[in-house]
Design a protein around this motif. Structure first.
Motif, PDB file in Angstrom:
ATOM      1  N   ILE A 147      67.196  35.333 -86.815  1.00  6.82           N
ATOM      2  CA  ILE A 147      68.313  35.893 -86.056  1.00  6.82           C
ATOM      3  C   ILE A 147      67.862  37.105 -85.238  1.00  6.82           C
ATOM      4  O   ILE A 147      68.202  37.250 -84.069  1.00  6.82           O
ATOM      5  CB  ILE A 147      69.477  36.290 -86.986  1.00  6.82           C
ATOM      6  N   SER A 148      67.059  37.963 -85.848  1.00 10.04           N
ATOM      7  CA  SER A 148      66.655  39.168 -85.126  1.00 10.04           C
ATOM      8  C   SER A 148      65.790  38.807 -83.921  1.00 10.04           C
ATOM      9  O   SER A 148      65.853  39.450 -82.879  1.00 10.04           O
ATOM     10  CB  SER A 148      65.896  40.125 -86.047  1.00 10.04           C
ATOM     11  N   LYS A 149      65.007  37.771 -84.080  1.00 10.83           N
ATOM     12  CA  LYS A 149      64.162  37.327 -82.974  1.00 10.83           C
ATOM     13  C   LYS A 149      65.015  36.945 -81.759  1.00 10.83           C
ATOM     14  O   LYS A 149      64.704  37.294 -80.632  1.00 10.83           O
ATOM     15  CB  LYS A 149      63.361  36.118 -83.448  1.00 10.83           C
ATOM     16  N   GLN A 150      66.096  36.242 -82.038  1.00  7.23           N
ATOM     17  CA  GLN A 150      66.950  35.812 -80.932  1.00  7.23           C
ATOM     18  C   GLN A 150      67.594  36.983 -80.221  1.00  7.23           C
ATOM     19  O   GLN A 150      67.764  36.972 -79.017  1.00  7.23           O
ATOM     20  CB  GLN A 150      68.043  34.905 -81.462  1.00  7.23           C
ATOM     21  N   PHE A 151      67.987  37.976 -80.990  1.00  7.31           N
ATOM     22  CA  PHE A 151      68.644  39.124 -80.366  1.00  7.31           C
ATOM     23  C   PHE A 151      67.644  40.010 -79.635  1.00  7.31           C
ATOM     24  O   PHE A 151      67.822  40.349 -78.479  1.00  7.31           O
ATOM     25  CB  PHE A 151      69.364  39.961 -81.431  1.00  7.31           C
ATOM     26  N   VAL A 152      66.606  40.415 -80.339  1.00  8.05           N
ATOM     27  CA  VAL A 152      65.718  41.436 -79.797  1.00  8.05           C
ATOM     28  C   VAL A 152      64.819  40.874 -78.700  1.00  8.05           C
ATOM     29  O   VAL A 152      64.667  41.487 -77.645  1.00  8.05           O
ATOM     30  CB  VAL A 152      64.885  42.073 -80.924  1.00  8.05           C
ATOM     31  N   ASP A 153      64.260  39.704 -78.934  1.00  7.19           N
ATOM     32  CA  ASP A 153      63.363  39.157 -77.927  1.00  7.19           C
ATOM     33  C   ASP A 153      64.106  38.746 -76.657  1.00  7.19           C
ATOM     34  O   ASP A 153      63.520  38.710 -75.582  1.00  7.19           O
ATOM     35  CB  ASP A 153      62.568  37.967 -78.491  1.00  7.19           C
ATOM     36  N   ALA A 154      65.407  38.489 -76.779  1.00  6.29           N
ATOM     37  CA  ALA A 154      66.179  38.090 -75.606  1.00  6.29           C
ATOM     38  C   ALA A 154      66.316  39.239 -74.608  1.00  6.29           C
ATOM     39  O   ALA A 154      66.604  39.021 -73.439  1.00  6.29           O
ATOM     40  CB  ALA A 154      67.567  37.609 -76.024  1.00  6.29           C
ATOM     41  N   LEU A 155      66.101  40.474 -75.076  1.00  6.41           N
ATOM     42  CA  LEU A 155      66.204  41.615 -74.165  1.00  6.41           C
ATOM     43  C   LEU A 155      65.025  41.658 -73.203  1.00  6.41           C
ATOM     44  O   LEU A 155      65.046  42.353 -72.206  1.00  6.41           O
ATOM     45  CB  LEU A 155      66.244  42.924 -74.959  1.00  6.41           C
ATOM     46  N   GLU A 156      63.999  40.921 -73.538  1.00 10.07           N
ATOM     47  CA  GLU A 156      62.802  40.925 -72.706  1.00 10.07           C
ATOM     48  C   GLU A 156      62.874  39.749 -71.755  1.00 10.07           C
ATOM     49  O   GLU A 156      62.771  38.602 -72.182  1.00 10.07           O
ATOM     50  CB  GLU A 156      61.574  40.809 -73.614  1.00 10.07           C
ATOM     51  N   THR A 157      63.083  40.044 -70.471  1.00 10.38           N
ATOM     52  CA  THR A 157      63.285  38.940 -69.538  1.00 10.38           C
ATOM     53  C   THR A 157      62.095  38.725 -68.608  1.00 10.38           C
ATOM     54  O   THR A 157      62.024  37.726 -67.920  1.00 10.38           O
ATOM     55  CB  THR A 157      64.548  39.187 -68.684  1.00 10.38           C
ATOM     56  N   GLY A 158      61.162  39.690 -68.596  1.00 13.14           N
ATOM     57  CA  GLY A 158      60.026  39.578 -67.685  1.00 13.14           C
ATOM     58  C   GLY A 158      59.026  38.537 -68.143  1.00 13.14           C
ATOM     59  O   GLY A 158      59.175  37.912 -69.198  1.00 13.14           O
ATOM     60  N   GLN A 159      57.999  38.328 -67.312  1.00 11.00           N
ATOM     61  CA  GLN A 159      56.952  37.367 -67.673  1.00 11.00           C
ATOM     62  C   GLN A 159      55.577  37.967 -67.489  1.00 11.00           C
ATOM     63  O   GLN A 159      54.580  37.268 -67.523  1.00 11.00           O
ATOM     64  CB  GLN A 159      57.065  36.128 -66.792  1.00 11.00           C
ATOM     65  N   ASP A 160      55.555  39.275 -67.285  1.00 12.82           N
ATOM     66  CA  ASP A 160      54.279  39.922 -66.993  1.00 12.82           C
ATOM     67  C   ASP A 160      53.615  40.441 -68.267  1.00 12.82           C
ATOM     68  O   ASP A 160      54.072  40.155 -69.378  1.00 12.82           O
ATOM     69  CB  ASP A 160      54.503  41.072 -65.994  1.00 12.82           C
ATOM     70  N   ALA A 161      52.554  41.210 -68.085  1.00 13.17           N
ATOM     71  CA  ALA A 161      51.807  41.716 -69.229  1.00 13.17           C
ATOM     72  C   ALA A 161      52.670  42.641 -70.087  1.00 13.17           C
ATOM     73  O   ALA A 161      52.572  42.638 -71.316  1.00 13.17           O
ATOM     74  CB  ALA A 161      50.564  42.453 -68.741  1.00 13.17           C
ATOM     75  N   ARG A 162      53.535  43.431 -69.442  1.00  9.52           N
ATOM     76  CA  ARG A 162      54.405  44.324 -70.212  1.00  9.52           C
ATOM     77  C   ARG A 162      55.346  43.535 -71.103  1.00  9.52           C
ATOM     78  O   ARG A 162      55.585  43.885 -72.259  1.00  9.52           O
ATOM     79  CB  ARG A 162      55.253  45.187 -69.274  1.00  9.52           C
ATOM     80  N   ALA A 163      55.893  42.480 -70.549  1.00 11.38           N
ATOM     81  CA  ALA A 163      56.801  41.642 -71.329  1.00 11.38           C
ATOM     82  C   ALA A 163      56.060  41.036 -72.520  1.00 11.38           C
ATOM     83  O   ALA A 163      56.567  41.041 -73.650  1.00 11.38           O
ATOM     84  CB  ALA A 163      57.383  40.547 -70.452  1.00 11.38           C
ATOM     85  N   ALA A 164      54.845  40.552 -72.271  1.00 11.51           N
ATOM     86  CA  ALA A 164      54.054  39.960 -73.351  1.00 11.51           C
ATOM     87  C   ALA A 164      53.746  41.006 -74.413  1.00 11.51           C
ATOM     88  O   ALA A 164      53.807  40.727 -75.615  1.00 11.51           O
ATOM     89  CB  ALA A 164      52.766  39.375 -72.782  1.00 11.51           C
TER      90      ALA A 164
END
Ligand code: NAG
Ligand code: NAG
Length: 351
Positions: A142-159
């Motif tokens: 559940i936490s993965k779905q919430f927290v990781d969803a805040l990251e929308t980029g695809q660049d190195a920072r997002a990774a």
């Protein structure tokens, strides 16, 4: 209380509340909007406890987890990618997973309970799985779905952010404790049943602080553009690093000087610790770290505190106390009267 904050996605918990208005189904496909509402208060409380733990762990560091650093989503223009950013992501994500897991054990959610999937199986020499293990699998998902969803980029920072979110979740899993109960004639303990329990959240914080000191730097900001090849290179790089480790892309400033643009306060005026009962090594060196290494002097300020003491009970029924005065000395970083050698501070030190 969270609602009074301005409607900017600064803290994870405001993000969560904000998202609940501008609901996007795609972000939470697996749980769906209804589930989202069930968990959102746990998520908010978890993110909050992550931030409090960050402030505790860094209370005597030059960087002390200031509000400005807690920008987690990609909405806010300037994003740093240093080791402090890594810690903020890991501790927030750990806080959310921890709270969801504990709430599950407390019976807060209908669809979740103890993890008894291994019960009855042999766990190791002389013990079987049994009892009620905290359901970290649930908290993790559940936490993965919430927290990781805040990251929308695809660049190195997002990774990097996603990697550190995962490291936070690994830290919760990795610090769980095995607790056992003895069985056998009059407690002879011929067999034991054991289950896994969450530790105090403080322990997760301390574990991540160690990971912070050992954080790995990867060189990805230059070159790896937003092309498919660039994204492949980013993914390959991160796949090769254990998700137990924190990762950063940039070096940190030394945090000595104020920089309003970056939201840094500098260490002038900060309190530090010198003597005192039960100071750890890290605390005992805080004056040097915060003041001396930044070219600041340590200023002693004496104060007197007055408090009630030696209270006695008189029959009947009054309590009379004396007023005790106690002298206390506190230490603060202040600008030295005579700058040594003209240099404002020694640059290039690790925070
Ligand atoms: C879960 O835990 C947090 C804090 O420990 C609490 O604020 C929250 O209300 C709990 N329960 C639910 C159903 O969210
Ligand atoms: C603050 O940091 C920015 C970005 O690193 C830098 O360009 C600027 O010169 C700094 N300002 C001060 C007052 O040091």
């Amino acid at each position: 209380m969270f609602r009074e904050k301005p409607c900017v996605c600064v803290f994870l918990f405001t993000c969560v509340l904000q998202l609940s208005h501008t609901w996007s189904v795609n972000n939470f496909l697996m749980t769906g909007p209804k589930a989202y509402l069930i968990y959102s208060s746990s998520v908010a409380a978890g993110a909050q406890s992550g931030i409090e733990e960050c402030k505790y762990q860094f209370a005597w560091d030059r960087w002390n987890c200031p509000e400005r650093a807690l920008q987690l989503s990609s909405h806010g223009g300037l994003r740093s990618a240093n080791r402090e950013t890594a810690f903020v992501h890991a501790i927030s994500s750990a806080g959310v997973m921890y709270t969801l897991t504990r709430n599950c054990s407390l019976g807060d959610f209908d669809n979740c309970g103890c993890d008894d999937s291994r019960n009855g199986q042999l766990g190791g020499q002389g013990w079987l799985w049994g009892g009620c293990s905290d359901n970290v699998g649930f908290g993790e998902a559940i936490s993965k779905q919430f927290v990781d969803a805040l990251e929308t980029g695809q660049d190195a920072r997002a990774a990097m952010n996603l990697h550190n979110n995962e490291a936070g979740r690994k830290a919760v899993k990795g610090t769980m404790k095995r607790t056992c109960k003895c069985h056998g004639v009059s407690g002879s303990c011929t067999t034991q049943t054991c289950w896994l329990q969450l530790p105090e959240f403080r322990e997760v914080g301390a574990h991540l602080k160690e990971k912070y000191h050992a954080a790995l730097k990867v060189d990805l900001l230059q070159g790896a553009g937003n092309s498919a090849a660039g994204r492949g290179a980013i993914a390959d790089t991160f796949r090769s690093i254990s998700t137990r480790e924190l990762v950063h892309l940039e070096d940190s400033p030394d945090y000595c000087l104020e920089n309003k643009t970056l939201g840094l306060l500098g260490t002038e005026g900060r309190e530090c610790l010198r003597r005192g009962r039960a100071l750890g090594r890290w605390e005992r060196r805080s004056c040097r770290r915060l003041c001396g290494d930044c070219g600041l002097a340590v200023e002693e300020r004496r104060a007197e505190t007055v408090s009630s003491c030696n209270c006695k009970f008189h029959w009947c029924c009054a309590v009379r106390c004396e007023q005790c005065r106690r002298r206390i000395t506190k230490y603060f970083c202040s600008r030295a009267e005579r700058p040594r050698g003209g240099a404002a501070h020694k640059a290039g030190r690790k925070p």
